[in-house]
Write an enzyme that holds these catalytic residues in place. Sequence first.
Site, PDB file in Angstrom:
ATOM      1  N   SER A  22      18.810   8.175  61.704  1.00 40.98           N
ATOM      2  CA  SER A  22      18.684   6.889  61.018  1.00 40.98           C
ATOM      3  C   SER A  22      19.257   5.732  61.825  1.00 40.98           C
ATOM      4  O   SER A  22      20.462   5.495  61.819  1.00 40.98           O
ATOM      5  CB  SER A  22      19.380   6.963  59.652  1.00 40.98           C
ATOM      6  OG  SER A  22      19.399   5.699  59.029  1.00 40.98           O
ATOM      7  N   TYR A  40      26.577   9.383  54.664  1.00 40.91           N
ATOM      8  CA  TYR A  40      25.224   9.721  55.124  1.00 40.91           C
ATOM      9  C   TYR A  40      25.040   9.315  56.583  1.00 40.91           C
ATOM     10  O   TYR A  40      24.597  10.119  57.410  1.00 40.91           O
ATOM     11  CB  TYR A  40      24.195   9.003  54.245  1.00 40.91           C
ATOM     12  CG  TYR A  40      22.790   9.048  54.780  1.00 40.91           C
ATOM     13  CD1 TYR A  40      21.996  10.184  54.597  1.00 40.91           C
ATOM     14  CD2 TYR A  40      22.239   7.960  55.461  1.00 40.91           C
ATOM     15  CE1 TYR A  40      20.700  10.241  55.088  1.00 40.91           C
ATOM     16  CE2 TYR A  40      20.944   8.008  55.955  1.00 40.91           C
ATOM     17  CZ  TYR A  40      20.177   9.143  55.768  1.00 40.91           C
ATOM     18  OH  TYR A  40      18.908   9.196  56.268  1.00 40.91           O
ATOM     19  N   ASP A  42      26.003  -0.130  51.546  1.00 40.74           N
ATOM     20  CA  ASP A  42      24.784  -0.792  52.011  1.00 40.74           C
ATOM     21  C   ASP A  42      25.146  -1.876  53.019  1.00 40.74           C
ATOM     22  O   ASP A  42      26.107  -2.623  52.823  1.00 40.74           O
ATOM     23  CB  ASP A  42      24.040  -1.434  50.834  1.00 40.74           C
ATOM     24  CG  ASP A  42      23.201  -0.438  50.057  1.00 40.74           C
ATOM     25  OD1 ASP A  42      23.125   0.729  50.492  1.00 40.74           O
ATOM     26  OD2 ASP A  42      22.640  -0.827  49.019  1.00 40.74           O
TER      27      ASP A  42
END
Length: 212
Positions: free
Chosen positions: A24, A49, A176
Amino acid sequence: YGTGIFEGIRALENKTKKFIYVTSGGTVYGEPEVIPVDETTAAKPLSPYAGSKLAVETYLPIYEKLSALDYTIIRLANVYGPRQDPHGEAGVVAIFTKAMLESRPVNIFGDGKDERDYVFVTDVIDAILKASQAQDPGPFNIGTGIGTNTNTIFEILAHYCDYKKLPIYAPPRPGDISRISLDYGKAKEQLNWFPQTSLEQGLKATVEWFGQ
């Protein structure tokens, strides 16, 4: 994290000739000071993550040294397109599209001004195929170099879905990031890869597929 490790182990067990690790790029760089980010930018993940994705990258040189595993790492921007799962938390384009076509409310976390780099799925497939022929282990950024905020994604999809409702703004989610886009110069130079699908084209194709 575990999935990435097990994929590496299976690659060794199956005597895989080439292992492509898809990770990612939209999260491993954290909150970069300069965008678009290139591969020399320090990775500073802000969520478990993202940290787990980066951790797997550190194992691959070890596999290479111990067992001569040939690998290439590609760091993807936000992938979207037909067949994306519209359930769960990932895939804002698919989630928005499905909700709009069903005339359901659409939630936006934060003020909608956060920016992401959206890359169309067919361009990603092309990148994976080209990475399979690469001699360089990477990492390679796979994105468009353009940041688009969530409000704009909402507006474009609403147009193609003929959706008239306003979004519902919810509190931002922890972890985020506020903005990210990926410099794909290295992939262009070494893989002869570059994005070929514009955001408008990709979003329209996505809506058409979900509307079938």
